[in-house]
Design a protein around this motif. Structure first.
Motif, PDB file in Angstrom:
ATOM      1  N   VAL A 653       1.038  -1.064  -0.215  1.00  0.00           N
ATOM      2  CA  VAL A 653       0.288   0.255  -0.222  1.00  0.00           C
ATOM      3  C   VAL A 653       0.593   0.967   0.136  1.00  0.00           C
ATOM      4  O   VAL A 653       1.358   1.359   1.060  1.00  0.00           O
ATOM      5  N   PHE A 658      -2.819   6.645   0.886  1.00  0.00           N
ATOM      6  CA  PHE A 658      -3.325   5.744   1.541  1.00  0.00           C
ATOM      7  C   PHE A 658      -4.278   7.181   2.497  1.00  0.00           C
ATOM      8  O   PHE A 658      -3.496   7.920   2.847  1.00  0.00           O
ATOM      9  N   ARG A 665     -13.106   3.298   1.526  1.00  0.00           N
ATOM     10  CA  ARG A 665     -13.414   3.321   2.531  1.00  0.00           C
ATOM     11  C   ARG A 665     -14.092   3.273   3.821  1.00  0.00           C
ATOM     12  O   ARG A 665     -13.424   3.477   4.824  1.00  0.00           O
ATOM     13  N   LEU A 778      -2.017   1.227   8.950  1.00  0.00           N
ATOM     14  CA  LEU A 778      -1.777   1.574   8.364  1.00  0.00           C
ATOM     15  C   LEU A 778      -1.109   3.361   8.861  1.00  0.00           C
ATOM     16  O   LEU A 778      -0.536   4.054   7.729  1.00  0.00           O
ATOM     17  N   TRP A 788       5.727   2.688   2.070  1.00  0.00           N
ATOM     18  CA  TRP A 788       4.992   1.415   1.446  1.00  0.00           C
ATOM     19  C   TRP A 788       4.614   0.683   3.400  1.00  0.00           C
ATOM     20  O   TRP A 788       5.086   0.030   4.228  1.00  0.00           O
ATOM     21  N   LYS A 832      -7.001  -8.410   0.546  1.00  0.00           N
ATOM     22  CA  LYS A 832      -5.941  -7.000   0.751  1.00  0.00           C
ATOM     23  C   LYS A 832      -5.951  -5.747  -0.379  1.00  0.00           C
ATOM     24  O   LYS A 832      -5.887  -4.813  -0.623  1.00  0.00           O
ATOM     25  N   PHE A 835      -7.622  -2.761   0.072  1.00  0.00           N
ATOM     26  CA  PHE A 835      -6.641  -1.192   0.554  1.00  0.00           C
ATOM     27  C   PHE A 835      -5.827  -0.869  -0.846  1.00  0.00           C
ATOM     28  O   PHE A 835      -4.979   0.799  -0.795  1.00  0.00           O
ATOM     29  N   ASP A 836      -6.493  -1.028  -2.150  1.00  0.00           N
ATOM     30  CA  ASP A 836      -6.047  -0.587  -2.954  1.00  0.00           C
ATOM     31  C   ASP A 836      -4.376  -0.508  -3.359  1.00  0.00           C
ATOM     32  O   ASP A 836      -3.850  -0.015  -3.461  1.00  0.00           O
ATOM     33  N   PRO A 837      -4.084  -1.779  -2.847  1.00  0.00           N
ATOM     34  CA  PRO A 837      -2.174  -1.528  -3.222  1.00  0.00           C
ATOM     35  C   PRO A 837      -2.106  -2.246  -4.496  1.00  0.00           C
ATOM     36  O   PRO A 837      -2.184  -2.377  -5.339  1.00  0.00           O
TER      37      PRO A 837
END
Length: 873
Positions: A653, A658, A665, A778, A788, A832, A835-837
């Motif tokens: 991420v 973020f 979210r 995060l 990251w 996962k 979280f738009d990784p």
């Protein structure tokens, strides 16, 4: 104290005995021992039914063999092997249409069967030989396995149809069906043929498939199946005819009857996995024909074995060497380089074969009578005890050469040294026991070959490195059993008496044979017990953390990735570059040295360390495997000639982007607010304060583990270990005064990356516990200035799902989509993805081909201790 030591020794002895018996029950041990048992039984049967047949009678019968019969047998052998070549042609057209030419497939089939028929263990020998050939056309191990499977199906269908035809055409001549009436015989044969006809009609109805364990297996069309049956029938009928024409006319029954007997004989030989069904085929034919007292029948069987097994083996071996030399031509630039490139790769297998044959020659010579003229000369110049001892020692040297052949094949330096010494000793003993200068010359030539190529045998190793495997033990038993039978045939004229064991005379060949046989049995039994008790086992992880070198700790602190923190787990070995600018962490399972991720450190030092690691593994007789690697160093792994398999994707991420704002979210905002209402408080405990919390953390961990079907993983994942957890800060969530969730924090150098490893929580506390913990983590990482946040890997995610994709991709995609009963692959990636990784591929680099399945087993054993346990949640 003495009683305690005695008790310990008794316990060790009991464990060794228990391990021995448990080892005997393992499938990998039972299979070879079952085959060896069949051969021994066949040898006993041959010995019993041959009555008073003497070896000299067989020699005389061999001398009277008709050249016309030999020529016919040779021609029929060519027909049989041409049909075997068509097995692979038809299989390749189905499995690899358009990728493999008919000429290459025919070559692979002929060479593969030429070698596997003679050596035995058809699947294990024929498969690798075919792979070497088909690899040039780009096929992988799975494709080769399917080709072998289709070929075996063709062979089996031919056997079934010929058995049915033989029963229908000539049922009265089948000796082992004499208790049934001819009508019953024909009825059985007709039922077999009718079943085949029904299957043909079913296949003619359109495209047919069979579902097996979720896999769709396409079946051949009726025309293709009929062609396969025809080719299989031609192969087996030609093979049977190659022996039939060699048999005396007054013994040979009708061909249909003999065909059925031959089918039974080769089926028994295949099941035994003995080299060419050695002993088993002969026993079945002799019993079936009732010709145990006929030396001419035994001579026919010997000629058939030379024509149908030995000659094709030599032809296939030479052809394979030429093929390998042809493949190597483009990579060679100079004449000297061409010689080195062509010769060096074949020195190890060639030397192993020659040393094995040298051992067989010594054993055979020890079981046969010596020449009277030579013994007469020897008696004038040498004391009798020297000749007696030399005979016994020559046989024992022969046995040890067979054992050492496996070490030579694995290129172990110590095996080369021992082989040279034993070959020289065997040559000396050959001269001292009977002036067998021919044997001595052959043995010294082989020793000279080993002496001339020391660099080929570069791997380190001791006795454990070439201790016989169950398969090798079975081969030793087969060789000893067959050669002992030859000895008994040679001394049939000698009446057995107890006094023979103690007779020492220049003409006492039979007593020497008996004493040598007893010594060989004792030594072979000792080798077998040692190999089965001390068989290779999977290394267990260390119970206590192993010391981590200071250079490794320094490189971990400077790394811009967080995964090097797993080096502190205490269950890994380390290899540092010469300048200590990079390190590799690795574990050992089976014959695999398995690294975890790419080397840690400077890129140039890392590249050199990859080669250094691969060379060290190769010297140890192991395979280098690189697990969990990224895309940055793929070219180096490809330069090593390794296959690259995608194993999943890693989610990272971007903390600079973020935020908990926005519709995507909403779940995390809800979790954060609900956590506040439920009294869940997040905090980060500094590393110095973690030891005081360990009892509370262990209680949470134990409660979490109690809900899981599996056990603690290792190697690639952290586990609850007090020393390990004390190396890091720890994020905790409290409810009131109680810790209900925790995760140890991995921090990279330069605040490049933040991650978590061991996450444990109490079930039933809150439904939003994990969402709240990740949201807080995060935000904490972003507040501390990290670039990251690494969410870890999603196994088997992102694999290509396309008909043209590799077999590994298709298998991985199948498991990913249908493996939820074992592991929530899709659910883990979906969590996962919230979280738009940024997804980064992760790979496994390992040797390709038939070693791949064992590599996967070794990796899962290292991580989970069991290939199945890795999928348990």
């Amino acid at each position: 104290m003495q009683q305690a030591e005695t008790a310990v020794e008794e316990t060790r002895g009991q464990r060794s005995v228990q391990q021995f018996w448990v080892g005997l029950l393992e499938p990998r041990v039972l299979g070879p021992l079952f085959g060896a048992g069949l051969v021994v039984l066949a040898v006993v049967v041959i010995h019993q039914i041959t009555g008073r047949v003497h070896l000299n009678d067989i020699y005389a019968a061999l001398a009277q063999t008709m050249p016309a019969a030999v020529a016919q047998s040779l021609a029929l052998t060519v027909v049989s092997f041409a049909a075997m070549a068509l097995y692979d042609v038809m299989a390749a057209r189905r499995v690899a249409a358009g990728r493999v030419s008919d000429r290459l497939a025919a070559f692979a089939g002929m060479i593969g069967y030429g070698i596997s028929n003679a050596i035995g263990f058809n699947v294990f020998i024929g498969g690798p030989v075919r792979y070497r050939i088909y690899q040039s056309a780009g096929l992988d191990a799975a494709d080769v396995g399917r080709i072998v499977g289709v070929s075996f199906l063709t062979f089996g269908s031919g056997i079934v149809v010929l058995a049915g035809l033989a029963l229908v055409l000539d049922p009265a001549g089948v000796a082992f069906l004499k208790n049934l009436s001819p009508f019953a015989d024909r009825l059985i044969g007709a039922a077999i043929l009718l079943a085949v006809a029904v299957i043909m009609l079913w296949l003619a109805g359109g495209e047919r498939n069979v579902a097996l364990l979720g896999w769709r297996l396409p079946l051949p069309s009726a025309g293709s199946a009929l062609a396969q049956i025809l080719v299989g029938a031609v192969d087996i009928a030609a093979a049977a005819a190659a022996l039939y024409v060699l048999l005396p006319a007054d013994v040979a029954p009708g061909f249909a009857t003999f065909l059925l007997l031959f089918v039974v004989a080769i089926t028994a030989g295949v099941l035994s996995h003995a080299p060419g069904g050695l002993g088993v085929l002969e026993a079945t034919i002799l019993v079936g024909l009732g010709a145990g007292t006929r030396p001419d029948v035994m001579a026919a069987l010997i000629v058939f074995r030379v024509i149908y097994y030995a000659i094709p083996l030599v032809f296939a071996g030479v052809s394979l060497l030429v093929f390998e030399a042809y493949r190597a031509r483009a990579a060679v630039r100079s004449v000297s380089g061409r010689a080195a490139a062509v010769v060096r790769p074949v020195v190890a297998p060639l030397s192993a074969t020659l040393v094995f044959c040298g051992g067989v020659v010594l054993l055979l010579s020890g079981n046969l009578p010596a020449e009277n003229d030579r013994m007469g000369f020897l008696s004038d110049v040498l004391p009798l005890p020297f000749a007696e001892a030399s005979h016994l020692l020559a046989s024992l040297v022969g046995l040890m050469l067979i054992v050492l052949a496996r070490g030579l094949y694995r290129r172990i330096a110590l095996a080369r040294i021992f082989s040279i010494l034993l070959l020289a000793a065997g040559a000396a003993f050959s001269l001292l026991k009977g002036l067998d200068w021919e044997e001595a010359t052959i043995l010294m030539l082989v020793a000279g070959l080993l002496f001339a190529y020391p660099k080929v045998f570069y791997r380190k190793g001791n006795w454990r490195s070439f201790r016989p495997t169950p398969t090798w033990l079975a081969l030793i038993v087969i060789v000893l059993a067959v050669l002992t039978l030859v000895g008994f045939l040679a001394y049939r004229h000698v009446e057995y008496q107890s006094s023979l064991w103690w007779e020492f005379a220049w003409d006492g060949d039979a007593p020497r044979f008996l004493r040598a046989t007893l010594a060989l049995v004792i030594v072979a039994a000792a080798l077998s017990i040692d190999a089965l008790i001390n068989r290779p086992h999977q290394p267990r992880p260390a119970k206590a953390p192993q010391p981590v070198p200071e250079a490794v700790r320094r490189l971990i602190a400077a790394s811009r990735d967080t995964h090097p923190a797993l080096a502190l787990l205490g269950d890994k070995r380390f290899m540092l570059s010469p300048d200590e600018k990079a390190f590799i962490m690795y574990g050992i399972a089976g014959r695999s040295w398995i690294t975890l991720c790419d080397p840690v450190g400077e890129p140039e030092a890392a590249r050199g360390l990859i080669w250094q690691f691969a060379e060290a593994a190769d010297r140890a007789g192991a395979r280098a495997v690189f697990y969990g690697i990224g895309p940055d160093l793929l070219t180096t792994y490809l330069d090593l000639g390794l296959a690259i398999l995608k194993t999943g994707e890693v989610a990272r991420v971007d903390l600079a982007q973020f935020t908990l704002q926005g519709g995507a979210r909403a779940d995390f905002r809800h979790a954060e607010k609900r956590a506040e209402r439920e009294g869940l408080v997040f905090s980060v405990v500094p590393m110095a304060d973690v030891p005081a919390l360990l009892p509370e953390l262990r209680a949470v961990s134990d409660a979490w583990l109690a809900t899981k079907a599996g056990r603690e993983k290792r190697f690639s994942l952290g586990r609850f270990d007090e020393n390990y957890l004390s190396e890091f800060d720890c994020a905790v969530i409290r409810k009131g005064n109680d810790i209900v969730a925790f995760a140890n924090l991995w921090r990279s150098g330069g605040k490049s990356e933040l991650s978590v490893d061991l996450m444990r929580y109490r079930h039933g506390v809150s439904k939003i516990l994990m969402d709240a913990l990740f949201a807080k983590l995060l935000l904490h990482g972003k507040a501390e200035g990290y670039r990251w946040f690494n969410l870890g890997a999603a196994p088997l995610a992102g694999l290509a799902d396309h008909p043209l994709a590799s077999t590994w991709n298709r298998v991985g995609t199948f498991i990913y989509r249908r493996g939820d009963e074992f592991y929530n692959f899709e659910g883990l990636r979906a969590f996962k993805q919230k979280f738009d990784p940024v997804w980064t591929p992760q790979y496994l680099a390992c040797p390709n081909g038939l070693a791949l399945p064992q590599v996967l087993v070794d990796v899962t054993n290292l991580i989970s201790g069991n290939p199945i346990r890795i999928f348990k949640r």
